[in-house]
Design an enzyme around this catalytic site. Structure first.
Site, PDB file in Angstrom:
ATOM      1  N   ASN A   1     -10.201  -0.509   0.604  1.00 29.90           N
ATOM      2  CA  ASN A   1      -8.771  -0.290   0.687  1.00 29.90           C
ATOM      3  C   ASN A   1      -8.424  -0.806  -0.710  1.00 29.90           C
ATOM      4  O   ASN A   1      -8.400  -1.898  -1.091  1.00 29.90           O
ATOM      5  CB  ASN A   1      -8.156  -1.062   1.790  1.00 29.90           C
ATOM      6  CG  ASN A   1      -6.622  -1.149   1.751  1.00 29.90           C
ATOM      7  OD1 ASN A   1      -5.935  -0.438   0.936  1.00 29.90           O
ATOM      8  ND2 ASN A   1      -6.074  -1.464   2.870  1.00 29.90           N
TER       9      ASN A   1
ATOM     10  N   CYS B   1       0.767  -1.359  -0.133  1.00 32.60           N
ATOM     11  CA  CYS B   1      -0.035   0.029  -0.062  1.00 32.60           C
ATOM     12  C   CYS B   1       0.728   1.291   0.029  1.00 32.60           C
ATOM     13  O   CYS B   1       0.462   2.385  -0.176  1.00 32.60           O
ATOM     14  CB  CYS B   1      -0.859  -0.164   1.168  1.00 32.60           C
ATOM     15  SG  CYS B   1      -1.975  -1.469   1.340  1.00 32.60           S
TER      16      CYS B   1
ATOM     17  N   HIS C   1      -3.363   7.016   3.357  1.00 28.42           N
ATOM     18  CA  HIS C   1      -3.721   5.663   2.526  1.00 28.42           C
ATOM     19  C   HIS C   1      -5.322   5.212   3.090  1.00 28.42           C
ATOM     20  O   HIS C   1      -5.341   5.329   4.373  1.00 28.42           O
ATOM     21  CB  HIS C   1      -2.808   4.379   2.941  1.00 28.42           C
ATOM     22  CG  HIS C   1      -3.199   3.337   2.887  1.00 28.42           C
ATOM     23  ND1 HIS C   1      -3.660   2.704   1.672  1.00 28.42           N
ATOM     24  CD2 HIS C   1      -2.945   2.020   3.484  1.00 28.42           C
ATOM     25  CE1 HIS C   1      -4.216   1.459   1.314  1.00 28.42           C
ATOM     26  NE2 HIS C   1      -3.576   1.079   2.625  1.00 28.42           N
TER      27      HIS C   1
HETATM   28  N1  ACO Z   1     -17.796  -9.395  10.496  1.00 27.56           N
HETATM   29  C1  ACO Z   1     -18.054  -9.786  11.358  1.00 27.56           C
HETATM   30  N2  ACO Z   1     -17.104 -10.052  12.477  1.00 27.56           N
HETATM   31  C2  ACO Z   1     -15.871 -10.067  12.171  1.00 27.56           C
HETATM   32  C3  ACO Z   1     -15.461  -9.994  10.908  1.00 27.56           C
HETATM   33  C4  ACO Z   1     -16.402  -9.299   9.873  1.00 27.56           C
HETATM   34  N3  ACO Z   1     -16.036  -9.014   8.651  1.00 27.56           N
HETATM   35  N4  ACO Z   1     -14.210  -9.954  10.971  1.00 27.56           N
HETATM   36  C5  ACO Z   1     -13.744 -10.357  12.071  1.00 27.56           C
HETATM   37  N5  ACO Z   1     -14.661 -10.701  12.948  1.00 27.56           N
HETATM   38  C6  ACO Z   1     -14.912 -10.942  14.428  1.00 27.56           C
HETATM   39  C7  ACO Z   1     -13.579 -11.612  14.900  1.00 27.56           C
HETATM   40  O1  ACO Z   1     -13.944 -12.956  14.417  1.00 27.56           O
HETATM   41  C8  ACO Z   1     -13.659 -11.232  16.079  1.00 27.56           C
HETATM   42  O2  ACO Z   1     -14.730 -12.158  16.780  1.00 27.56           O
HETATM   43  P1  ACO Z   1     -14.395 -12.746  18.201  1.00 27.56           P
HETATM   44  O3  ACO Z   1     -14.281 -11.547  19.038  1.00 27.56           O
HETATM   45  O4  ACO Z   1     -15.461 -13.581  18.624  1.00 27.56           O
HETATM   46  O5  ACO Z   1     -13.240 -13.547  18.468  1.00 27.56           O
HETATM   47  C9  ACO Z   1     -14.238  -9.800  16.373  1.00 27.56           C
HETATM   48  O6  ACO Z   1     -14.959  -9.753  15.142  1.00 27.56           O
HETATM   49  C10 ACO Z   1     -13.251  -8.939  16.614  1.00 27.56           C
HETATM   50  O7  ACO Z   1     -12.116  -9.220  15.593  1.00 27.56           O
HETATM   51  P2  ACO Z   1     -10.854  -8.133  15.623  1.00 27.56           P
HETATM   52  O8  ACO Z   1      -9.865  -9.036  14.551  1.00 27.56           O
HETATM   53  O9  ACO Z   1     -10.144  -8.078  16.873  1.00 27.56           O
HETATM   54  O10 ACO Z   1     -11.410  -6.846  15.218  1.00 27.56           O
HETATM   55  P3  ACO Z   1     -10.673  -5.731  15.103  1.00 27.56           P
HETATM   56  O11 ACO Z   1     -11.356  -4.633  15.864  1.00 27.56           O
HETATM   57  O12 ACO Z   1      -9.067  -5.571  15.328  1.00 27.56           O
HETATM   58  O13 ACO Z   1     -10.855  -5.116  13.365  1.00 27.56           O
HETATM   59  C11 ACO Z   1      -9.779  -4.917  11.561  1.00 27.56           C
HETATM   60  C12 ACO Z   1     -10.219  -5.819  12.454  1.00 27.56           C
HETATM   61  C13 ACO Z   1     -10.883  -4.194  10.887  1.00 27.56           C
HETATM   62  C14 ACO Z   1      -9.152  -5.642  10.390  1.00 27.56           C
HETATM   63  C15 ACO Z   1      -8.746  -3.919  12.220  1.00 27.56           C
HETATM   64  O14 ACO Z   1      -7.921  -4.855  13.038  1.00 27.56           O
HETATM   65  C16 ACO Z   1      -7.826  -3.375  11.344  1.00 27.56           C
HETATM   66  O15 ACO Z   1      -8.268  -2.499  10.302  1.00 27.56           O
HETATM   67  N6  ACO Z   1      -6.281  -3.471  11.080  1.00 27.56           N
HETATM   68  C17 ACO Z   1      -5.512  -2.698  10.154  1.00 27.56           C
HETATM   69  C18 ACO Z   1      -5.794  -3.438   8.976  1.00 27.56           C
HETATM   70  C19 ACO Z   1      -4.983  -2.489   7.720  1.00 27.56           C
HETATM   71  O16 ACO Z   1      -5.015  -1.514   7.889  1.00 27.56           O
HETATM   72  N7  ACO Z   1      -4.599  -3.091   6.920  1.00 27.56           N
HETATM   73  C20 ACO Z   1      -3.599  -2.613   5.879  1.00 27.56           C
HETATM   74  C21 ACO Z   1      -3.605  -3.354   4.895  1.00 27.56           C
HETATM   75  S1  ACO Z   1      -2.463  -2.724   3.711  1.00 27.56           S
HETATM   76  C22 ACO Z   1      -1.578  -3.592   2.905  1.00 27.56           C
HETATM   77  O17 ACO Z   1      -0.540  -3.366   2.641  1.00 27.56           O
HETATM   78  C23 ACO Z   1      -2.588  -4.492   1.957  1.00 27.56           C
END
Ligand code: ACO
Length: 319
Positions: A276, A112, A246
């Protein structure tokens, strides 16, 4: 010092839109969860189109916006990590389509951060006098590289391309790239080979991410990068007219804005409609702002990106 001026912008996203409600039918998720955790409401998905075809459409628009002919290009740089072919690179495919026969062509893999990476390289070519017109492209279709059974990643990404024509001039005030190598936290392994000599353990060729680790890293890197490039440019972050970050997660952006004491009205986003789009996310939002006439001569603009690697990059420019 002549380090390049943004003379034109262009972008392209595929027509097909997948809303959160559409994803509810594919994986166990909900519109409320996706919006609350990420800010994303919809994303554009490439079906028939390749990354190179999206890049070509964005490139043509940037050239038209700049009033430059493809034969005047000295260099095409593409930030991408989702090209359909390992070679030829995407930049060569773009060159072939648009007829930029004089241009050297390179792809840069920085996930990214890809657009900031090609911006830094492009401005070095211009500053050295080796190039007058550089086409910078960020293009990705990560929808093809996520596991559509994994609700924690497939809801996050969209596809698209953004392009910038970097010409002679002096609008860039500061730019820097960083890296913190980490093989685990965010990766996409290659598919297994059929080589009889290959004894590497086979891995699932899908995007794998430790979301919480990336989140923490992103907020901290975002703030320190923007502070650093503002300081190099001789301004405070609060003096920025526009910040284009980003577009990975609206909560990451809001948290960083809070720490930087920057009002949200000065931050440009597209994540709500686009998800994203990886290396394409910054140039798409930049082009939308340019097309809408939001950017005025003399405006202080910061771009800031982070991604797999882990990599980061930021810059300050005057429009
Ligand atoms: N729908 C419903 N529930 C979900 C989903 C979904 N799509 N995805 C995960 N959950 C659930 C999980 O299973 C978990 O359930 P549990 O508590 O029963 O175990 C709960 O939701 C919480 O999951 P977390 O992973 O802890 O959620 P979090 O608040 O961390 O959010 C997220 C996840 C949105 C991915 C966040 O961590 C994030 O945005 N991180 C950064 C991602 C990012 O910036 N990536 C950059 C990529 S750039 C590149 O170079 C490709």
């Amino acid at each position: 010092m002549k380090n390049g001026r943004i003379a034109g912008t262009g972008s392209y996203v595929p027509e097909t839109i997948w809303k959160n409600e559409d994803l509810e039918k594919m994986v166990e998720t909900s519109d409320a969860w996706i919006r609350e955790r990420t800010g994303i409401g919809a994303r554009h998905i490439a079906g028939e189109e390749t990354v190179a075809q999206m890049a070509v459409k964005a490139a043509r628009r940037a050239l038209e916006n700049a009033g430059i002919c493809s034969t005047e290009l000295d260099l095409i740089l593409v930030g991408t990590s989702s090209s359909e072919s390992i070679f030829p690179n995407t930049a060569c495919l773009v060159q072939d389509e648009i007829g930029a026969f004089r241009a050297a062509c390179l792809d840069v893999s920085a996930a990214c951060t890809g657009f900031l990476a090609v911006y830094e390289l492009g401005q070095l070519y211009i500053r050295s006098g080796k190039a007058k017109n550089v086409l910078l492209i960020g293009a990705d279709a990560l929808s093809r590289l996520v596991d559509w059974n994994d609700r924690s990643t497939c809801v996050l990404f969209g596809d698209g391309a953004g392009a910038v024509l970097l010409g002679e001039g002096d609008s860039l005030q500061s730019i820097h790239l960083t890296a913190k190598g980490d093989p685990q936290v965010l990766c996409i392994p290659q598919p297994p080979s059929n080589s009889p000599f290959d004894i590497l353990p086979p891995q699932q060729p899908f995007l794998q991410m430790n979301g919480k680790e990336v989140y923490k890293f992103a907020v901290s890197a975002f703030c320190s990068d923007v502070t650093e490039v503002c300081s190099q440019a001789g301004i405070q972050p609060q003096q920025l007219d526009w910040l284009i970050p980003h577009q990975a997660n609206l909560r990451i952006i809001e948290s960083a804005l809070h720490k930087l004491k920057l009002p949200s009205q000065r931050c440009l986003t597209g994540i709500q409609r686009l998800g994203n789009t990886s290396a394409a996310s910054i140039p798409i939002v930049l082009d939308e702002a340019n097309t809408k006439g939001l950017l005025h001569p003399g405006d202080w603009i910061a771009l800031s990106a982070f991604g797999a690697g882990l990599t980061t990059g930021a810059c300050v420019l005057r429009w």
